[in-house]
Design an enzyme around this catalytic site. Structure first.
Site, PDB file in Angstrom:
ATOM      1  N   HIS A 128      -0.797  -3.104   1.712  1.00 26.13           N
ATOM      2  CA  HIS A 128      -0.524  -2.155   2.577  1.00 26.13           C
ATOM      3  C   HIS A 128      -0.173  -0.853   2.138  1.00 26.13           C
ATOM      4  O   HIS A 128       1.413  -0.958   1.986  1.00 26.13           O
ATOM      5  CB  HIS A 128      -0.540  -2.755   4.061  1.00 26.13           C
ATOM      6  CG  HIS A 128      -1.215  -1.021   4.578  1.00 26.13           C
ATOM      7  ND1 HIS A 128      -2.296  -0.413   4.711  1.00 26.13           N
ATOM      8  CD2 HIS A 128       0.050  -0.492   6.003  1.00 26.13           C
ATOM      9  CE1 HIS A 128      -1.998   0.369   5.499  1.00 26.13           C
ATOM     10  NE2 HIS A 128      -0.766   0.823   6.065  1.00 26.13           N
TER      11      HIS A 128
ATOM     12  N   GLU B 170       3.088   0.164  -6.171  1.00 23.15           N
ATOM     13  CA  GLU B 170       1.956  -1.146  -5.636  1.00 23.15           C
ATOM     14  C   GLU B 170       1.558  -2.364  -6.602  1.00 23.15           C
ATOM     15  O   GLU B 170       1.925  -3.363  -6.957  1.00 23.15           O
ATOM     16  CB  GLU B 170       0.265  -0.246  -4.822  1.00 23.15           C
ATOM     17  CG  GLU B 170      -0.056   0.059  -3.664  1.00 23.15           C
ATOM     18  CD  GLU B 170      -0.621   0.685  -3.327  1.00 23.15           C
ATOM     19  OE1 GLU B 170      -0.769  -0.373  -2.507  1.00 23.15           O
ATOM     20  OE2 GLU B 170      -1.351   1.372  -4.086  1.00 23.15           O
TER      21      GLU B 170
ATOM     22  N   GLY C 142     -10.302  -0.474  -6.834  1.00 26.85           N
ATOM     23  CA  GLY C 142      -9.796  -2.401  -7.242  1.00 26.85           C
ATOM     24  C   GLY C 142      -8.589  -1.900  -7.940  1.00 26.85           C
ATOM     25  O   GLY C 142      -8.235  -2.821  -9.284  1.00 26.85           O
TER      26      GLY C 142
ATOM     27  N   MET D  82     -10.941  -3.654   2.946  1.00 21.97           N
ATOM     28  CA  MET D  82     -11.155  -2.178   3.756  1.00 21.97           C
ATOM     29  C   MET D  82     -11.817  -3.056   5.286  1.00 21.97           C
ATOM     30  O   MET D  82     -12.110  -2.068   6.597  1.00 21.97           O
ATOM     31  CB  MET D  82     -11.938  -1.264   4.105  1.00 21.97           C
ATOM     32  CG  MET D  82     -10.464  -0.426   3.239  1.00 21.97           C
ATOM     33  SD  MET D  82      -8.805  -0.266   3.945  1.00 21.97           S
ATOM     34  CE  MET D  82      -8.148   0.788   2.457  1.00 21.97           C
TER      35      MET D  82
ATOM     36  N   ASN E 181      -5.610  -2.225  -8.124  1.00 29.31           N
ATOM     37  CA  ASN E 181      -4.543  -3.276  -7.401  1.00 29.31           C
ATOM     38  C   ASN E 181      -5.101  -4.951  -8.134  1.00 29.31           C
ATOM     39  O   ASN E 181      -4.442  -5.747  -8.582  1.00 29.31           O
ATOM     40  CB  ASN E 181      -4.234  -3.915  -5.928  1.00 29.31           C
ATOM     41  CG  ASN E 181      -3.354  -2.740  -5.197  1.00 29.31           C
ATOM     42  OD1 ASN E 181      -1.934  -3.095  -5.360  1.00 29.31           O
ATOM     43  ND2 ASN E 181      -3.840  -1.948  -4.647  1.00 29.31           N
TER      44      ASN E 181
ATOM     45  N   ASP F  20      -2.670  -4.261   9.103  1.00 25.83           N
ATOM     46  CA  ASP F  20      -1.616  -3.961   8.220  1.00 25.83           C
ATOM     47  C   ASP F  20       0.243  -4.693   8.559  1.00 25.83           C
ATOM     48  O   ASP F  20       0.696  -3.813   8.936  1.00 25.83           O
ATOM     49  CB  ASP F  20      -1.973  -2.510   7.921  1.00 25.83           C
ATOM     50  CG  ASP F  20      -2.860  -2.310   7.625  1.00 25.83           C
ATOM     51  OD1 ASP F  20      -3.407  -3.214   6.379  1.00 25.83           O
ATOM     52  OD2 ASP F  20      -3.363  -1.157   7.688  1.00 25.83           O
TER      53      ASP F  20
ATOM     54  N   ILE G 135     -11.355  -5.755   9.036  1.00 28.30           N
ATOM     55  CA  ILE G 135     -10.512  -6.751   9.483  1.00 28.30           C
ATOM     56  C   ILE G 135     -10.831  -8.297  10.155  1.00 28.30           C
ATOM     57  O   ILE G 135     -11.998  -8.056   9.986  1.00 28.30           O
ATOM     58  CB  ILE G 135     -10.009  -6.200  11.153  1.00 28.30           C
ATOM     59  CG1 ILE G 135      -9.202  -4.889  11.177  1.00 28.30           C
ATOM     60  CG2 ILE G 135      -9.564  -7.287  12.204  1.00 28.30           C
ATOM     61  CD1 ILE G 135      -9.484  -4.132  13.084  1.00 28.30           C
TER      62      ILE G 135
HETATM   63  C1  GAR Z   1      -4.184   0.616  -1.619  1.00 31.83           C
HETATM   64  O1  GAR Z   1      -3.218   1.658  -1.347  1.00 31.83           O
HETATM   65  C2  GAR Z   1      -3.868  -0.006  -0.747  1.00 31.83           C
HETATM   66  O2  GAR Z   1      -2.347  -0.414  -0.681  1.00 31.83           O
HETATM   67  C3  GAR Z   1      -4.914   0.292   0.394  1.00 31.83           C
HETATM   68  O3  GAR Z   1      -5.683   0.763  -0.370  1.00 31.83           O
HETATM   69  C4  GAR Z   1      -6.392   0.969  -1.686  1.00 31.83           C
HETATM   70  C5  GAR Z   1      -6.670  -0.236  -2.170  1.00 31.83           C
HETATM   71  O4  GAR Z   1      -6.820   0.861  -3.673  1.00 31.83           O
HETATM   72  N1  GAR Z   1      -5.093  -0.746   1.521  1.00 31.83           N
HETATM   73  C6  GAR Z   1      -4.552  -0.539   3.173  1.00 31.83           C
HETATM   74  O5  GAR Z   1      -5.047   0.611   2.982  1.00 31.83           O
HETATM   75  C7  GAR Z   1      -5.533  -2.216   3.541  1.00 31.83           C
HETATM   76  N2  GAR Z   1      -5.343  -0.443   5.007  1.00 31.83           N
HETATM   77  P1  GAR Z   1      -7.260   0.008  -5.058  1.00 31.83           P
HETATM   78  O6  GAR Z   1      -8.845  -0.237  -4.587  1.00 31.83           O
HETATM   79  O7  GAR Z   1      -7.131   0.622  -6.053  1.00 31.83           O
HETATM   80  O8  GAR Z   1      -6.590  -1.064  -5.204  1.00 31.83           O
END
Ligand code: GAR
Length: 196
Positions: A107, A177, A13, A90, A15, A148, A92
């Site tokens: 992504h 990100e 989490g 994670m 992001n 994605d 679809i």
């Molecule tokens: C992030 O790097 C995001 O871009 C990726 O999961 C991570 C989550 O990190 N998403 C994907 O790979 C989607 N296919 P977070 O839980 O620390 O935000």
């Protein structure tokens, strides 16, 4: 009017945290009105609680994808979001889900490169094999059930550095990100005609 965001998470989490902080500091004229997790014990839940954001935990529990997304959409709808943000979600999402809300996804790779799981690791391996010099981060609209993939809202390259380790590269991706997602939400809300 302050925009309403629902953020979907499956893991750490970080992001979502960046988005919630941008809302709290006024960088985004928006509120994260709910965080939805499909797992009951992930770091994202603690982070959301520290921001005082309501959390809904919706485990798959053996439901079909269509049934799951029906339940999910019903919960999300009750928060009346202007925008749904997949931030490390994670799963679809089904086509019927994306017809109910505008949805964006972050992504950790450039458009068309390394869709799916472990994109950061696969990009690093490709660099080590001499196949690429740069990777990056993108935020895209989620128009369908693709993985994605969708019209790009914002993207930023993250070039490899000669002394990169997997860890240093991953750290730069995550740092990128956290700023790109906030910018992309602002752009997406503007595109939707909602103030940001
Ligand atoms: C992030 O790097 C995001 O871009 C990726 O999961 C991570 C989550 O990190 N998403 C994907 O790979 C989607 N296919 P977070 O839980 O620390 O935000």
């Amino acid at each position: 009017m302050t925009s309403r965001l629902v953020v979907l998470v499956s893991g750490n989490g970080t992001n979502m945290d960046a988005v919630a902080s941008a809302c709290a500091s006024g960088v985004l004229d928006a509120d994260v009105v709910c965080v939805v997790s499909n797992h009951p014990a992930v770091g994202a839940i603690d982070r959301a609680e520290r921001h005082g954001i309501p959390v809904e935990v919706v485990p798959a529990g053996g439901r079909t994808r269509a049934m799951y997304d029906g339940v999910l959409a019903h919960i999300i709808e009750s928060y009346e979001p202007d925008l749904v943000v997949l931030a490390g979600w994670m799963r679809i999402v089904t086509r019927s889900f994306v017809t109910r809300f505008p949805v964006i996804n972050i992504h950790p790779a450039l458009p068309g490169a390394f869709p799916g799981l472990e994109a950061i690791d696969r990009a690093f391996d490709a660099w080590q094999a001499g196949e690429i010099n740069t990777s990056g981060v993108m935020v895209h609209w989620v128009p369908d059930e693709g993985v994605d993939d969708g019209p790009v809202v914002a993207m930023r390259e993250v070039p490899f550095q000669s002394d990169d380790s997997r860890e240093s590269f991953e750290a730069r991706i995550h740092e990128t990100e956290h700023t790109l997602l906030v910018e992309a939400i602002g752009l997406a809300l503007t595109e939707l005609g909602v103030n940001a």
